[in-house]
Write an enzyme that holds these catalytic residues in place. Structure first.
Site, mmCIF file in Angstrom:
data_model
loop_
_atom_site.group_PDB
_atom_site.id
_atom_site.type_symbol
_atom_site.label_atom_id
_atom_site.label_comp_id
_atom_site.label_asym_id
_atom_site.label_seq_id
_atom_site.Cartn_x
_atom_site.Cartn_y
_atom_site.Cartn_z
ATOM 1 N N GLY A 191 -40.744 -17.121 -5.283
ATOM 2 C CA GLY A 191 -39.909 -18.115 -5.562
ATOM 3 C C GLY A 191 -39.040 -18.488 -3.876
ATOM 4 O O GLY A 191 -39.990 -18.900 -3.145
ATOM 5 N N ASP A 200 -30.254 -10.209 -13.977
ATOM 6 C CA ASP A 200 -31.737 -10.194 -13.581
ATOM 7 C C ASP A 200 -32.617 -9.143 -14.299
ATOM 8 O O ASP A 200 -31.838 -8.016 -14.883
ATOM 9 C CB ASP A 200 -31.749 -9.401 -12.115
ATOM 10 C CG ASP A 200 -32.928 -9.704 -11.178
ATOM 11 O OD1 ASP A 200 -33.865 -9.763 -11.664
ATOM 12 O OD2 ASP A 200 -32.755 -9.939 -10.010
ATOM 13 N N ILE A 201 -33.781 -9.321 -14.673
ATOM 14 C CA ILE A 201 -34.667 -8.398 -15.419
ATOM 15 C C ILE A 201 -35.720 -7.891 -14.637
ATOM 16 O O ILE A 201 -35.879 -6.627 -14.467
ATOM 17 C CB ILE A 201 -35.240 -9.189 -16.705
ATOM 18 C CG1 ILE A 201 -34.069 -9.838 -17.550
ATOM 19 C CG2 ILE A 201 -36.004 -8.116 -17.595
ATOM 20 C CD1 ILE A 201 -33.138 -8.789 -18.242
ATOM 21 N N LYS A 214 -38.713 5.243 -8.932
ATOM 22 C CA LYS A 214 -39.107 6.640 -9.712
ATOM 23 C C LYS A 214 -40.400 7.228 -8.882
ATOM 24 O O LYS A 214 -40.756 8.606 -8.903
ATOM 25 C CB LYS A 214 -39.579 6.012 -11.076
ATOM 26 C CG LYS A 214 -40.407 7.390 -12.012
ATOM 27 C CD LYS A 214 -40.806 6.804 -13.518
ATOM 28 C CE LYS A 214 -41.545 7.964 -14.175
ATOM 29 N NZ LYS A 214 -41.753 7.442 -15.482
ATOM 30 N N ARG A 272 -9.026 9.530 4.876
ATOM 31 C CA ARG A 272 -9.033 10.599 5.980
ATOM 32 C C ARG A 272 -9.060 12.017 5.146
ATOM 33 O O ARG A 272 -9.439 13.175 5.393
ATOM 34 C CB ARG A 272 -7.851 10.774 6.670
ATOM 35 C CG ARG A 272 -7.749 9.683 7.967
ATOM 36 C CD ARG A 272 -6.319 9.677 8.626
ATOM 37 N NE ARG A 272 -5.479 9.052 7.889
ATOM 38 C CZ ARG A 272 -4.079 9.499 8.023
ATOM 39 N NH1 ARG A 272 -3.546 9.917 8.947
ATOM 40 N NH2 ARG A 272 -3.194 8.816 7.099
ATOM 41 N N TYR A 273 -8.174 12.073 3.980
ATOM 42 C CA TYR A 273 -8.228 13.194 3.013
ATOM 43 C C TYR A 273 -7.741 12.812 1.730
ATOM 44 O O TYR A 273 -7.021 11.696 1.775
ATOM 45 C CB TYR A 273 -7.494 14.540 3.474
ATOM 46 C CG TYR A 273 -6.071 14.173 4.186
ATOM 47 C CD1 TYR A 273 -5.102 14.144 3.282
ATOM 48 C CD2 TYR A 273 -6.128 14.163 5.575
ATOM 49 C CE1 TYR A 273 -3.721 14.254 3.851
ATOM 50 C CE2 TYR A 273 -4.411 14.095 5.934
ATOM 51 C CZ TYR A 273 -3.519 13.810 5.106
ATOM 52 O OH TYR A 273 -2.399 13.711 5.742
ATOM 53 N N HIS A 280 6.614 9.181 -4.166
ATOM 54 C CA HIS A 280 6.143 10.283 -4.971
ATOM 55 C C HIS A 280 5.944 9.585 -6.361
ATOM 56 O O HIS A 280 5.944 10.190 -7.505
ATOM 57 C CB HIS A 280 6.873 11.388 -5.004
ATOM 58 C CG HIS A 280 7.199 12.301 -3.907
ATOM 59 N ND1 HIS A 280 6.025 12.522 -2.915
ATOM 60 C CD2 HIS A 280 8.348 12.408 -3.217
ATOM 61 C CE1 HIS A 280 6.633 13.009 -1.901
ATOM 62 N NE2 HIS A 280 7.861 12.909 -2.052
ATOM 63 N N GLY A 286 11.163 6.555 4.349
ATOM 64 C CA GLY A 286 9.830 6.747 3.953
ATOM 65 C C GLY A 286 9.086 6.200 2.840
ATOM 66 O O GLY A 286 7.927 6.680 2.400
ATOM 67 N N ARG A 292 15.318 16.395 -21.827
ATOM 68 C CA ARG A 292 15.877 15.020 -21.590
ATOM 69 C C ARG A 292 17.393 15.056 -21.150
ATOM 70 O O ARG A 292 17.587 14.107 -20.060
ATOM 71 C CB ARG A 292 15.924 14.271 -22.856
ATOM 72 C CG ARG A 292 16.339 12.807 -22.947
ATOM 73 C CD ARG A 292 15.767 12.114 -24.004
ATOM 74 N NE ARG A 292 14.262 12.083 -24.221
ATOM 75 C CZ ARG A 292 13.323 11.366 -23.486
ATOM 76 N NH1 ARG A 292 13.755 10.863 -22.444
ATOM 77 N NH2 ARG A 292 12.209 12.046 -23.529
#
Length: 510
Positions: free
Chosen positions: A33, A124-125, A136, A212-213, A273, A302, A434
């Site tokens: 194509g 797509d096939i 594979k 970073r972590y 938090h 903060g 509560r």
């Protein structure tokens, strides 16, 4: 015998230069194509896939590579004598490389006003079939699905051959790619057929960045995007200023976004938090920020700030006076940016216009499993409220009750929120009982508790929380109702002139 590469791509980025390098390395190119046309137009010798299948493309291109002459050439194991004999008997030439990427399903399904026919035609096939076959058989077939790998593959071929580790990595990328592709298609069909919880649940995300972590420095982490989510999202946010976002920044910022999306009036939410420490509503954003700040001027230090209006100069000047990690908003005026960017480390994120009715699923991992639930999008209107006390709430109390109910929904259970004049004045979060949460909220509110309202995320199994509220001067309470001992709490309210309404809906957040 010349090596053979089959190239058929939707994304044609950097393809021409890669194909030229393959030709220089002695590859014969087979194509289809639009890819074939591009290569020929660029002066690259390439054959149509029809030349190896002996069969034309049919069904508007739906069938072109699904043929034994293609898949036999891909799947034959070169060291297997029977396989190679079968190729010879059937006049099939081995294919040594597949360069394929798929119809743009993601780009199609996320378009505005796209039709179902257009979506279906972009499933797509043949592409996934060729990719999976080549992957594979990666020991014998080089498979390339990502244009970013073109340079590495070309350089390795110039030096000799691709080693087995590289081939296997390329194959692994293929299976990730096709799994991602199929998961997006499955999600589309699940949503359109309203399959909420199918017999198997497959989710897929695309990496935004490595972090970073994680939650702590010894943990690794990355940030992924749900590409089929069309609403406001941190993954789609544009960072205008500041350091890279951390794992905890993203968690807190998402919590702030979910809270601010509850309100239509100008709103500012401060989060620490993953719990709100201050929420303020007002007609103007700078007044909303004042209320959020004054709700808890200690905890906001903060903190993460989310706004549902563009940040203007006056609001930015207030923000500049304190240390904030992140400010998110649908935009910032030039004057606001000039003020806020004076601080090097503050992160400024421009987000999409916030919607208040987005639907989503909540995913929670457990050891060896996954919990999936619909999002807590339950809404309560004034007409939904059941007044259970002798005194009905005033108009002002009703406004604050509904405001506080939206807030308590986003506070970790057990949760208590005190609100007054569209401002949180006390928040008790994540306590094991509560009354503990109520004690924290009441102590934080101090004298402001007099004339305030109280919201509880769940019912009162005992009247102790209501007794504490009455002692503090709370005048109205909103709670789900449903305890066997509701009448005990109602009686306390009636003795103290407190209005109580029930929502018949709870908002546990674990």
């Amino acid at each position: 015998m010349k090596k053979r590469a089959l190239i058929s791509v939707s994304n044609k980025e950097n393809l021409v230069s890669f194909a030229k390098k393959l030709v220089e390395q002695g590859f014969e190119i087979i194509s289809t194509g639009g890819t074939l046309q591009l290569l020929v137009d660029e002066g690259i010798e390439a054959k149509s896939v029809e030349t190896i299948t002996g069969f034309p493309e049919i069904l508007d291109g739906r069938v072109k590579t699904l043929h034994p002459n293609v898949h036999g050439g891909l799947l034959a194991k070169r060291e297997n004598e029977a396989h190679m004999a079968a190729l010879n008997e059937n006049n099939i030439t081995p294919i040594d490389m597949v360069v394929v990427n798929l119809y743009p399903f993601k780009e199609t399904v996320t378009k505005q006003d796209v039709t179902e026919d257009e979506i279906i035609e972009n499933i797509d096939i043949g592409g996934p079939t060729m990719l999976r076959a080549a992957a594979k058989n990666f020991k014998d077939v080089i498979v390339v699905v990502d244009p970013s790998d073109y340079d590495q593959v070309a350089a390795s071929l110039q030096e000799g051959e691709l080693d087995q580790i590289t081939r296997k990595k390329l194959a692994a990328k293929v299976f990730r790619h096709t799994a991602h592709y199929d998961a997006m298609i499955a999600r589309y069909f699940n949503e359109t057929t309203k399959e909420t919880f199918p017999e198997s649940y497959t989710v897929t995300y695309e990496k935004v960045q490595d972090l970073r972590y994680g939650e702590n420095p010894h943990q690794q982490a990355a940030f992924y995007e749900d590409v089929q989510h069309n609403g406001v999202s941190l993954a789609k946010a544009k960072q205008l200023h500041g350091k890279e976002l951390s794992f905890n920044n993203i968690q807190d910022a998402n919590a702030a976004l979910e809270i601010v999306a509850e309100y239509n009036e100008a709103a500012v939410v401060a989060v620490k938090h993953m719990n709100p420490c201050g929420i303020g509503l007002a007609a103007e954003l700078h007044n909303a920020f004042t209320r959020a700040y004054e709700a808890d001027p200690i905890s906001i230090f903060g903190g993460i700030i989310a706004c549902n209006r563009k940040v203007d100069q006056e609001t930015a000047e207030q923000m500049h006076e304190i240390f904030l990690e992140i400010v998110m908003a649908p935009g910032f005026t030039d004057e606001a940016l000039a003020i806020l960017t004076k601080k090097q480390n503050i992160r400024l994120l421009e987000i999409a216009e916030i919607q208040t009715d987005e639907k989503a699923y909540k995913l929670t991992t457990v050891k060896g499993g996954l919990l999936v639930q619909t999002s807590d999008d339950g809404k309560v209107k004034e007409s939904d409220l059941e007044v259970v006390t002798e005194r009905k709430p005033t108009t002002e109390e009703l406004e604050d009750l509904l405001f506080s109910w939206k807030a308590v929904k986003h506070v970790k259970s057990n949760a208590i929120v005190l609100g007054k004049n569209k401002q949180t004045i006390g928040i008790g979060a994540g306590q094991m009982n509560r009354i503990g949460a109520a004690t924290i909220a009441i102590e934080q509110a101090g004298e402001k508790a007099r004339g305030a309202v109280l919201a509880s995320d769940a019912f009162f199994p005992m009247p102790d929380t209501v007794e504490a509220a009455a002692k503090a001067g709370v005048t109205a309470i909103i709670q789900p109702g449903g305890s066997k001992r509701d009448q005990d709490s109602i009686d306390v309210c009636n003795r103290n002139g407190i209005a109580m309404v029930c929502t018949n809906m709870r908002h546990f957040k674990h």
